[in-house]
Design an enzyme around this catalytic site. Structure first.
Site, PDB file in Angstrom:
ATOM      1  N   TYR A   1       0.821  -1.226   0.000  1.00  0.00           N
ATOM      2  CA  TYR A   1       0.000   0.000   0.000  1.00  0.00           C
ATOM      3  C   TYR A   1       0.853   1.273   0.000  1.00  0.00           C
ATOM      4  CZ  TYR A   1      -3.185   3.703   1.414  1.00  0.00           C
ATOM      5  OH  TYR A   1      -3.862   4.903   1.481  1.00  0.00           O
TER       6      TYR A   1
ATOM      7  N   LYS B   1       1.261   4.050  -3.085  1.00  0.00           N
ATOM      8  CA  LYS B   1       0.888   5.466  -2.935  1.00  0.00           C
ATOM      9  C   LYS B   1       2.095   6.357  -3.250  1.00  0.00           C
ATOM     10  CE  LYS B   1      -2.690   6.833  -1.807  1.00  0.00           C
ATOM     11  NZ  LYS B   1      -3.924   7.055  -2.615  1.00  0.00           N
TER      12      LYS B   1
HETATM   13  N1  LIG Z   1      -8.758   6.228   4.949  1.00  0.00           N
HETATM   14  C1  LIG Z   1      -7.655   6.850   5.310  1.00  0.00           C
HETATM   15  O1  LIG Z   1      -7.338   6.986   6.511  1.00  0.00           O
HETATM   16  C2  LIG Z   1      -6.762   7.457   4.265  1.00  0.00           C
HETATM   17  C3  LIG Z   1      -7.028   7.347   2.910  1.00  0.00           C
HETATM   18  N2  LIG Z   1      -6.176   7.941   1.992  1.00  0.00           N
HETATM   19  C4  LIG Z   1      -6.457   7.868   0.556  1.00  0.00           C
HETATM   20  O2  LIG Z   1      -7.723   8.447   0.323  1.00  0.00           O
HETATM   21  C5  LIG Z   1      -8.340   7.835  -0.807  1.00  0.00           C
HETATM   22  C6  LIG Z   1      -9.746   7.416  -0.439  1.00  0.00           C
HETATM   23  O3  LIG Z   1      -9.671   6.493   0.618  1.00  0.00           O
HETATM   24  P1  LIG Z   1     -10.950   6.009   1.419  1.00  0.00           P
HETATM   25  O4  LIG Z   1     -12.087   6.885   1.114  1.00  0.00           O
HETATM   26  O5  LIG Z   1     -10.521   5.807   2.802  1.00  0.00           O
HETATM   27  O6  LIG Z   1     -11.154   4.581   0.771  1.00  0.00           O
HETATM   28  P2  LIG Z   1     -12.485   3.889   0.225  1.00  0.00           P
HETATM   29  O7  LIG Z   1     -12.142   2.480  -0.024  1.00  0.00           O
HETATM   30  O8  LIG Z   1     -13.625   4.179   1.113  1.00  0.00           O
HETATM   31  O9  LIG Z   1     -12.722   4.643  -1.142  1.00  0.00           O
HETATM   32  C7  LIG Z   1     -12.041   4.344  -2.310  1.00  0.00           C
HETATM   33  C8  LIG Z   1     -13.023   4.364  -3.450  1.00  0.00           C
HETATM   34  O10 LIG Z   1     -12.299   4.052  -4.650  1.00  0.00           O
HETATM   35  C9  LIG Z   1     -13.081   3.148  -5.399  1.00  0.00           C
HETATM   36  N3  LIG Z   1     -12.233   2.324  -6.242  1.00  0.00           N
HETATM   37  C10 LIG Z   1     -11.404   1.327  -5.835  1.00  0.00           C
HETATM   38  N4  LIG Z   1     -10.846   0.753  -6.895  1.00  0.00           N
HETATM   39  C11 LIG Z   1     -11.323   1.391  -7.998  1.00  0.00           C
HETATM   40  C12 LIG Z   1     -11.115   1.236  -9.377  1.00  0.00           C
HETATM   41  N5  LIG Z   1     -10.323   0.288  -9.868  1.00  0.00           N
HETATM   42  N6  LIG Z   1     -11.754   2.074 -10.211  1.00  0.00           N
HETATM   43  C13 LIG Z   1     -12.594   3.020  -9.732  1.00  0.00           C
HETATM   44  N7  LIG Z   1     -12.843   3.201  -8.441  1.00  0.00           N
HETATM   45  C14 LIG Z   1     -12.208   2.398  -7.578  1.00  0.00           C
HETATM   46  C15 LIG Z   1     -13.812   2.295  -4.376  1.00  0.00           C
HETATM   47  O11 LIG Z   1     -14.949   1.675  -4.936  1.00  0.00           O
HETATM   48  C16 LIG Z   1     -14.141   3.318  -3.302  1.00  0.00           C
HETATM   49  O12 LIG Z   1     -15.398   3.884  -3.518  1.00  0.00           O
HETATM   50  C17 LIG Z   1      -7.438   6.679  -1.223  1.00  0.00           C
HETATM   51  O13 LIG Z   1      -6.709   7.065  -2.347  1.00  0.00           O
HETATM   52  C18 LIG Z   1      -6.533   6.469  -0.022  1.00  0.00           C
HETATM   53  O14 LIG Z   1      -5.287   5.979  -0.407  1.00  0.00           O
HETATM   54  C19 LIG Z   1      -5.105   8.646   2.392  1.00  0.00           C
HETATM   55  C20 LIG Z   1      -4.802   8.774   3.705  1.00  0.00           C
HETATM   56  C21 LIG Z   1      -5.592   8.196   4.751  1.00  0.00           C
HETATM   57  C1  LIG Z   2      -4.715  -4.043  16.894  1.00  0.00           C
HETATM   58  C2  LIG Z   2      -3.582  -3.195  16.430  1.00  0.00           C
HETATM   59  C3  LIG Z   2      -2.456  -3.182  17.390  1.00  0.00           C
HETATM   60  C4  LIG Z   2      -4.026  -1.783  16.146  1.00  0.00           C
HETATM   61  C5  LIG Z   2      -4.795  -1.702  14.858  1.00  0.00           C
HETATM   62  C6  LIG Z   2      -4.895  -0.295  14.369  1.00  0.00           C
HETATM   63  C7  LIG Z   2      -4.634  -0.246  12.871  1.00  0.00           C
HETATM   64  C8  LIG Z   2      -5.683  -1.049  12.168  1.00  0.00           C
HETATM   65  C9  LIG Z   2      -4.575   1.193  12.399  1.00  0.00           C
HETATM   66  C10 LIG Z   2      -3.491   1.982  13.147  1.00  0.00           C
HETATM   67  C11 LIG Z   2      -2.970   3.056  12.199  1.00  0.00           C
HETATM   68  C12 LIG Z   2      -3.868   2.944  10.995  1.00  0.00           C
HETATM   69  C13 LIG Z   2      -3.351   3.485   9.651  1.00  0.00           C
HETATM   70  C14 LIG Z   2      -2.951   4.953   9.743  1.00  0.00           C
HETATM   71  O1  LIG Z   2      -4.027   5.730  10.190  1.00  0.00           O
HETATM   72  C15 LIG Z   2      -2.452   5.471   8.417  1.00  0.00           C
HETATM   73  C16 LIG Z   2      -3.227   5.068   7.219  1.00  0.00           C
HETATM   74  C17 LIG Z   2      -3.172   5.863   6.107  1.00  0.00           C
HETATM   75  C18 LIG Z   2      -3.743   5.477   4.887  1.00  0.00           C
HETATM   76  O2  LIG Z   2      -3.496   6.085   3.856  1.00  0.00           O
HETATM   77  C19 LIG Z   2      -4.612   4.293   4.826  1.00  0.00           C
HETATM   78  C20 LIG Z   2      -5.024   3.758   6.150  1.00  0.00           C
HETATM   79  C21 LIG Z   2      -3.883   3.744   7.174  1.00  0.00           C
HETATM   80  C22 LIG Z   2      -2.817   2.773   6.660  1.00  0.00           C
HETATM   81  C23 LIG Z   2      -4.442   3.319   8.562  1.00  0.00           C
HETATM   82  C24 LIG Z   2      -4.934   1.845   8.521  1.00  0.00           C
HETATM   83  C25 LIG Z   2      -5.337   1.295   9.893  1.00  0.00           C
HETATM   84  C26 LIG Z   2      -4.212   1.464  10.919  1.00  0.00           C
HETATM   85  C27 LIG Z   2      -3.012   0.598  10.526  1.00  0.00           C
END
Ligand SMILES: NC(=O)C1=CN([C@@H]2O[C@H](COP(=O)(O)OP(=O)(O)OC[C@H]3O[C@@H](n4cnc5c(N)ncnc54)[C@H](O)[C@@H]3O)[C@@H](O)[C@H]2O)C=CC1
Ligand SMILES: CC(C)CCC[C@@H](C)[C@H]1CC[C@H]2[C@@H]3[C@H](O)CC4=CC(=O)CC[C@]4(C)[C@H]3CC[C@]12C
EC number: 1.1.1.-
Length: 372
Positions: free
Chosen positions: A162, A166
């Site tokens: 992952y 990214k």
């Molecule tokens: N959730 C988090 O804590 C963080 C997320 N991100 C980034 O933010 C973005 C969104 O993440 P989330 O909303 O958390 O994830 P999510 O899984 O809820 O949303 C991702 C969306 O992308 C769509 N998708 C996946 N594969 C696809 C494909 N082949 N074609 C078209 N659509 C596709 C999925 O159907 C989904 O709706 C991602 O790029 C992720 O890397 C960055 C930092 C933290």
């Molecule tokens: C039981 C374990 C000891 C604790 C589990 C917690 C983990 C599942 C989560 C702790 C930190 C999270 C990640 C962090 O917030 C940074 C992230 C950034 C992204 O872009 C995607 C998600 C994630 C990797 C997030 C995923 C869950 C954790 C690893």
């Protein structure tokens, strides 16, 4: 982008617009981008709320739902034709081993390459990419990143698919800044790096809540309270995307090819203590002031989980929360302190910590299967 305060002219495309963050971006654009004429929501899986939005919630804006796959170049290009701005947030967020490394690479890296190529092909000039703090770290050596900013030196070493994907995708986006698009004008790109996002719709929070309910309203501390994690509210991350998209043309020289951490006033806490800000008011208690199990035992369990995942793969997908990677991330301090977004494009969080917290608690309380 033409300045048209009166007549909306702009066409936006949001890839991954039905995901956790994507939905907030879509709703934020409808609320806060008065120049919007058409909003294209591109996703592999279209959500039912989109239908409701199309019929009731979008006002004069035309919302177009496009079921498509970013790994398919022709689908991306077809969806993008005629759009002014792309917010590319689609991605495979998988640190639990649900998808293969190859699939993660295909969606996150090849998908991003396809979006850039489609910009060039169709003449779309503004690209905002959702990157991640994971592009920087925590690294495989477990070095802390304490109150760092975009210029803080840090040894970014990745092995997990992952963060690797990214980092590669972000690099592609930044290198594409200035490339000539169809029509001869330069592409302007920018990458946003959220720390751990929380808020309405957050799947991992949902999982922790249900696990707490299963254990009679208790969760057991696994990570020392002294390990700090950067977290940011989804509404503020969405707002940052919208603001960047709005400002990219006017401030292309300053913002083009830049990265910005996503931040707000959420407090620095350990991952578990932070989650308790929301789960506690919903009846879940975190047991222990110190981790109940020593680190070496957790590491052993995490390794065992990884082995089980590998052994069971031909039969069943075993994807527990605890694995060597999640344990390492959860146990490494990673916090951000920066004002680059404010300096470059006037970003201020739209939601205070109190509001972000209240909204998230309300969401947990009204979640299906909640204790209330
Ligand atoms: N959730 C988090 O804590 C963080 C997320 N991100 C980034 O933010 C973005 C969104 O993440 P989330 O909303 O958390 O994830 P999510 O899984 O809820 O949303 C991702 C969306 O992308 C769509 N998708 C996946 N594969 C696809 C494909 N082949 N074609 C078209 N659509 C596709 C999925 O159907 C989904 O709706 C991602 O790029 C992720 O890397 C960055 C930092 C933290
Ligand atoms: C039981 C374990 C000891 C604790 C589990 C917690 C983990 C599942 C989560 C702790 C930190 C999270 C990640 C962090 O917030 C940074 C992230 C950034 C992204 O872009 C995607 C998600 C994630 C990797 C997030 C995923 C869950 C954790 C690893």
């Amino acid at each position: 982008m033409a300045d048209s305060a009166q007549v909306p002219t702009l066409v936006y495309l949001v890839t991954g617009g039905c995901g956790f963050l994507g939905e907030h971006i879509v709703r934020m654009l409808l609320e806060r981008e008065p120049r919007l004429r058409e909003l294209r929501v591109f996703d592999l899986h279209l959500s039912s709320w989109l239908e409701e939005l199309k019929t009731e919630g979008a006002g004069p804006v035309q919302v177009t739902a496009i079921q498509g796959d970013v790994t398919q170049a022709h689908e991306v290009a077809a969806a993008m034709a005629g759009s002014h701005v792309v917010i590319h947030t689609a991605g495979l967020v998988d640190v639990f081993g649900k998808a293969s490394p190859k699939t993660i690479h295909k969606v996150n890296v090849q998908g991003t390459r396809n979006v850039i190529d489609a910009c060039v092909q169709t003449g779309t000039r503004f690209l905002v990419y959702t990157s991640s703090m994971e592009v920087v770290g925590p690294n495989t050596k477990g070095h802390p990143f304490y109150r760092g900013n975009e210029d803080t030196p840090y040894e970014a070493v990745h092995r997990h698919p992952y963060p690797c994907s990214k980092a590669l995708a972000e690099q592609l986006v930044l290198e594409a800044n200035g490339r000539k698009v169809n029509g001869g004008l330069p592409l302007v790109t920018c990458a946003l790096r959220p720390t751990g996002i929380y808020g309405e719709g957050h799947q991992v929070m949902r999982d922790f809540y249900h696990q707490g309910l299963r254990f009679g309203g208790r969760l057991f501390r696994a990570v020392p309270a002294s390990v700090e994690h950067g977290r940011v509210y989804v509404g503020n991350v969405a707002w940052m995307h919208v603001l960047v998209a709005q400002e990219l043309e006017q401030r292309a020289a300053l913002m083009g090819g830049q990265v910005y951490f996503c931040y707000d006033k959420s407090p620095y806490k350990s991952y578990e203590d932070f989650n308790m800000e929301f789960l506690n008011p919903c009846g879940i208690r975190l047991i222990g002031t110190h981790p109940l199990l020593p680190y070496w035992l957790l590491a052993l369990l995490a390794a065992l989980n990884a082995l089980l995942q590998w052994l069971l793969r031909p039969l069943v997908l075993y994807t527990p929360l605890l694995n060597p990677y999640t344990l390492a991330v959860a146990n490494t301090t990673f916090t951000v302190s920066t004002n680059k977004a404010q300096r470059h494009f006037g970003y201020k969080p739209l939601f205070s910590w109190e509001e972000s917290r209240a909204r998230t608690i309300h969401w947990v309380q009204t979640m299906e299967g909640s204790a209330r």
